[in-house]
Design an enzyme around this catalytic site. Structure first.
Site, mmCIF file in Angstrom:
data_model
loop_
_atom_site.group_PDB
_atom_site.id
_atom_site.type_symbol
_atom_site.label_atom_id
_atom_site.label_comp_id
_atom_site.label_asym_id
_atom_site.label_seq_id
_atom_site.Cartn_x
_atom_site.Cartn_y
_atom_site.Cartn_z
ATOM 1 N N ASP A 298 -21.483 -31.857 20.181
ATOM 2 C CA ASP A 298 -21.443 -30.242 19.959
ATOM 3 C C ASP A 298 -23.181 -30.110 20.099
ATOM 4 O O ASP A 298 -23.484 -31.007 19.834
ATOM 5 C CB ASP A 298 -21.107 -30.168 18.159
ATOM 6 C CG ASP A 298 -20.550 -28.698 18.496
ATOM 7 O OD1 ASP A 298 -21.018 -27.723 19.450
ATOM 8 O OD2 ASP A 298 -19.640 -28.273 17.784
HETATM 9 C C1 NOJ Z 1 -20.192 -25.238 18.512
HETATM 10 C C2 NOJ Z 1 -19.483 -24.675 18.468
HETATM 11 O O1 NOJ Z 1 -19.347 -25.858 17.227
HETATM 12 C C3 NOJ Z 1 -18.578 -25.828 19.675
HETATM 13 O O2 NOJ Z 1 -17.216 -24.907 19.474
HETATM 14 C C4 NOJ Z 1 -19.608 -25.056 20.643
HETATM 15 O O3 NOJ Z 1 -18.177 -24.763 21.491
HETATM 16 C C5 NOJ Z 1 -20.250 -25.493 21.223
HETATM 17 N N1 NOJ Z 1 -21.613 -24.727 19.861
HETATM 18 C C6 NOJ Z 1 -20.801 -24.896 22.772
HETATM 19 O O4 NOJ Z 1 -21.041 -22.834 22.398
#
Ligand code: NOJ
Length: 739
Positions: A298
């Site tokens: 993430d």
């Molecule tokens: C953080 C989020 O937790 C995740 O779900 C998302 O896909 C990513 N950022 C990218 O934006």
């Protein structure tokens, strides 16, 4: 002489051999490399390409940066000139293919090997045409609708240059204070597994390389929804047993459905952060389930291993995450910066690096990116908001709105009646798109007021009445006047779009007091009150229920909010949604979910002394304008061997004069077992239209190991012999598994 002849011959031979060699070399050079040959197998192409790559090129394949402008001002993506041509992946913030293609051209034409970039984006419940938030979609009990909505999202995203969505989010969530509960399919592992498969199929289709299909990403692997006290990013406490019986099943289903990628989660699982968790990322995902795609971290999560106290510095964080099985590093650039040194120190193995690159390249080949690296730069009207997509968005919205109360059958309303439509949601567009809106625009949304104005023949008076929060009551009077002059009040209240989603935890699930006061003031006028509730989480609806004749949970329904609401209110749509998540009586009951285990003390002991212990609305609750009766639950045998099959059947009668869809939820219960099990476990569901006055037989084909078995804390599936209960619509039958 002899000597000179020999010398001449040697020179001639050398010239011939050189020219042969150079001829050979030239031929070798002009021969197309295997990786560029679309007729070769994906594995051969990957191996060939890998054999040609430098360490630097490999590391860039494992790195993801951003490109373009994000809607969140503080999170701007980089410009093409700043991104290396060899980059593996970019999160793409553009809303057409132009910028993407400019960058892709740089990758394909200016990098040594011409490896195309994989462009990812968060396409969570639609790209431009917005569908209801996933939690609402789960209430439809219609996986085919979920599949179709993902197909539309994929088509729109693909035509704007997106190859890969960070969806579906299949985190089981049982704490509605957690803002991200809205992004998933609710509290039940089986339901989430079914919807997960549908979403993967919707995004990826049957052939990832086909037009309009994009790669899916199951997230957040795994257990992120267990966040303590509903706070985001915080540690979780998950036993191995719960990991296996609750949190892993939807991921396993998605992997088996062919999901190309997964995203590791931000949180810490009982001491081991998910991004550094070799057990889940490698032993389970790759070794046990055989996933051959890749895992992306993430956002900045590799670096966060330092904050979480697992790694002493960024270099160690890169080592831990990579060795655990995270192949791609989202935005923090730690792999590129630290893996070379870690490899030279022997702390990261070159074979594992190659395996990681192989996984990324495999997905690029499967997507057909080498053959079709560019997206077509079509005009807007050829990309999104197609009439059929918008029509589907309306059907989906109507199918996800849950009718929670309908006192005296006040709904559906007579379309001739005069309505007062009031409350902060009545005229709002933003609220309906919800959070995570990709490229959706508020201006595309049809408001509740507009929907009703179009559909109802009576007079519609609108007023905001009050804001979402604060204590400004200056708008009350105008709204109350409208109510006095109307036959029915439609009060539109609830949570704003931005109140659920990432980093949107709330300490209570209440609707702000100003809105409750407004509702009470409307109720006091004495006209029938129909309350519509917006939100991305279960809410405390006690006072809403007490002060309304009808309550419709509309969630964040997307672009076609207004027509869907209007269609339900006048009966063009017959509500058929049922809750896929429990609505607590109040915040103090959290966490509360239907598939809990039994307590040792039954009866009145262990219950709350100050409030009821039952939720306000149970999992599976939802009314229709039709009424249904369940009759004649039968099993074609009351005994089954572990290898046998047995079919349960139930007759569902539509006892009303209105055609209606009914979602039939089949539960099982294993009343005693060494590993104790939940009081009820959903194992199958099916939804069908039952014409007025008619009945239909619903069947559940029971496969004993699959439907009655359980997992232990190592993930081993087993089946106990003995008695099981099969439950549907308040009926119950006993089935015995015999050796
Ligand atoms: C953080 C989020 O937790 C995740 O779900 C998302 O896909 C990513 N950022 C990218 O934006």
């Amino acid at each position: 002489m002899k000597k000179s002849m020999t010398l001449i011959w040697l020179v001639v031979a050398a010239v011939i051999s050189f020219s042969l060699d150079s001829d050979c070399f030239a031929r070798k050079r002009t021969k197309e490399p295997v990786y560029k040959n679309s007729a070769a197998s994906v594995e051969d192409r990957v191996s060939d390409l890998l054999s040609r790559m430098t360490l630097e090129e490999k590391l860039l394949q494992l790195s993801q940066y951003t490109l373009g402008r994000n809607t969140v001002e503080n999170n701007l993506g980089e410009a093409v000139r700043d991104v290396p041509a060899e980059i593996g992946s970019l999160i793409y913030f553009g809303d057409d293919a132009v910028l993407r293609n400019e960058m892709q051209r740089k990758a394909v034409e200016e990098s040594r090997l011409g490896i195309p970039i994989l462009f990812g984006h968060d396409v969570i419940h639609g790209y431009r045409t917005m569908f209801p938030v996933p939690l609402a979609q789960a209430c439809s009990w219609n996986p085919e609708m979920v599949r179709k909505s993902c197909t539309v999202a994929a088509q729109e995203a693909y035509s704007c240059g997106v190859d890969w969505t960070f969806s579906p989010m299949v985190d089981i969530a049982r704490d509605p204070r957690w803002g991200r509960i809205m992004e998933g399919y609710g509290e039940d592992p089986y339901a989430a597994s079914v919807y997960c498969r549908a979403a993967v199929k919707g995004y990826q289709g049957d052939d990832l390389s086909a037009e309009n299909t994009i790669a899916a990403c199951l997230k957040h692997y795994v257990g992120y929804g267990a966040s303590e006290a509903g706070r985001d990013y915080v540690p979780t406490e998950i036993s191995d047993q719960t990991l296996w019986d609750t949190y892993l099943p939807p991921f396993e289903a998605g992997v088996k459905a062919g999901a190309a990628t997964l995203m590791s989660a931000f949180h810490n699982i009982s001491g081991t952060p998910a991004t550094g968790n070799r057990y889940i990322l490698t032993e389970v995902l790759k070794e046990k389930w055989g996933h051959d795609g890749f895992v992306v971290s993430d956002w900045d999560a590799v670096r966060q291993l330092v904050n979480q106290g697992m790694a002493k510095d960024a270099k160690e964080a890169a080592m831990i995450a990579f060795n655990a099985g995270v192949e791609m590093d989202m935005v923090d650039d730690l792999y590129k910066n630290h893996l070379p040194e870690l490899i030279s120190e022997g702390k990261v193995r070159m074979e594992q690096l190659d395996d990681a690159v192989r996984r990324v390249l495999r997905i690029k080949f499967r997507l057909g990116l080498f053959e079709h690296p560019f997206a077509s730069e079509t005009p807007q009207e050829e990309r999104y908001l197609f009439p059929e997509s918008v029509a589907l968005a309306e059907e989906a919205a109507a199918e996800t709105m849950v009718l929670l109360k309908n006192e005296g059958g006040i709904l559906p309303l007579n379309p001739e009646c005069n309505l007062a439509v009031a409350g902060p949601v009545a005229l709002s567009r933003e609220v309906h798109n919800g959070n995570w809106i990709a490229r959706a625009r508020a201006e595309d949304v049809i408001t509740v007021a507009e929907g009703l104005e179009k559909e109802f023949k009576g007079r519609i008076l609108t007023a905001e009445g009050c804001g979402f929060e604060g204590d400004d009551r200056s708008g009350f009077e105008q709204a109350l006047k409208a109510v006095r002059e109307s036959d029915v009040a439609v009060v539109c209240i609830g949570h704003k779009a931005g109140w659920s989603g990432e980093n949107c935890s709330r300490s209570t699930i209440e609707i702000p007091q100003i809105q409750i006061d407004f509702l009470k003031a409307v109720k006091a006028v004495g006209k029938p009150v129909v309350t519509l509730v917006s939100g991305g989480r279960p809410l405390d609806l006690r006072e809403v229920v007490d002060n309304s004749d009808a309550v419709l949970m509309i969630w964040h329904p997307g672009t076609m909010a207004g027509p869907a609401v209007a269609g339900i209110l006048d009966g063009r749509y017959n509500p058929s949604a049922k809750l896929a998540v429990t609505f607590p009586y109040s915040t103090g009951q959290i966490p509360i979910y239907y598939n809990r285990r039994n307590s040792g003390r039954r009866g009145t002991q262990g219950l709350y002394k100050d409030i009821q212990s039952e939720p306000l609305f149970e999992f599976g609750y939802g009314l229709s304008y039709s009424t249904f009766e369940y009759r004649n639950l039968t099993l074609d045998s009351d005994k089954v061997s572990p290898e046998g099959k047995v079919t349960a059947s139930v007759e569902v009668v539509n006892t009303s004069s209105r055609d209606g869809q009914q979602a039939v939820l089949w539960f099982i219960r294993d009343p005693y077992s060494l590993i104790t099990r939940p009081v009820k476990e959903l194992k199958f569901f099916e939804k069908k239209m039952i014409p007025a006055g008619e009945s239909m037989v619903f069947k559940f084909e029971i496969d004993p190991l699959r439907d009655l078995g359980f997992v232990d804390r190592t993930g081993r599936k087993y089946l106990d012999s003995g008695e099981y209960r099969i439950m549907v619509g308040g009926l119950e039958a006993v089935l015995e598994v015999v050796e």
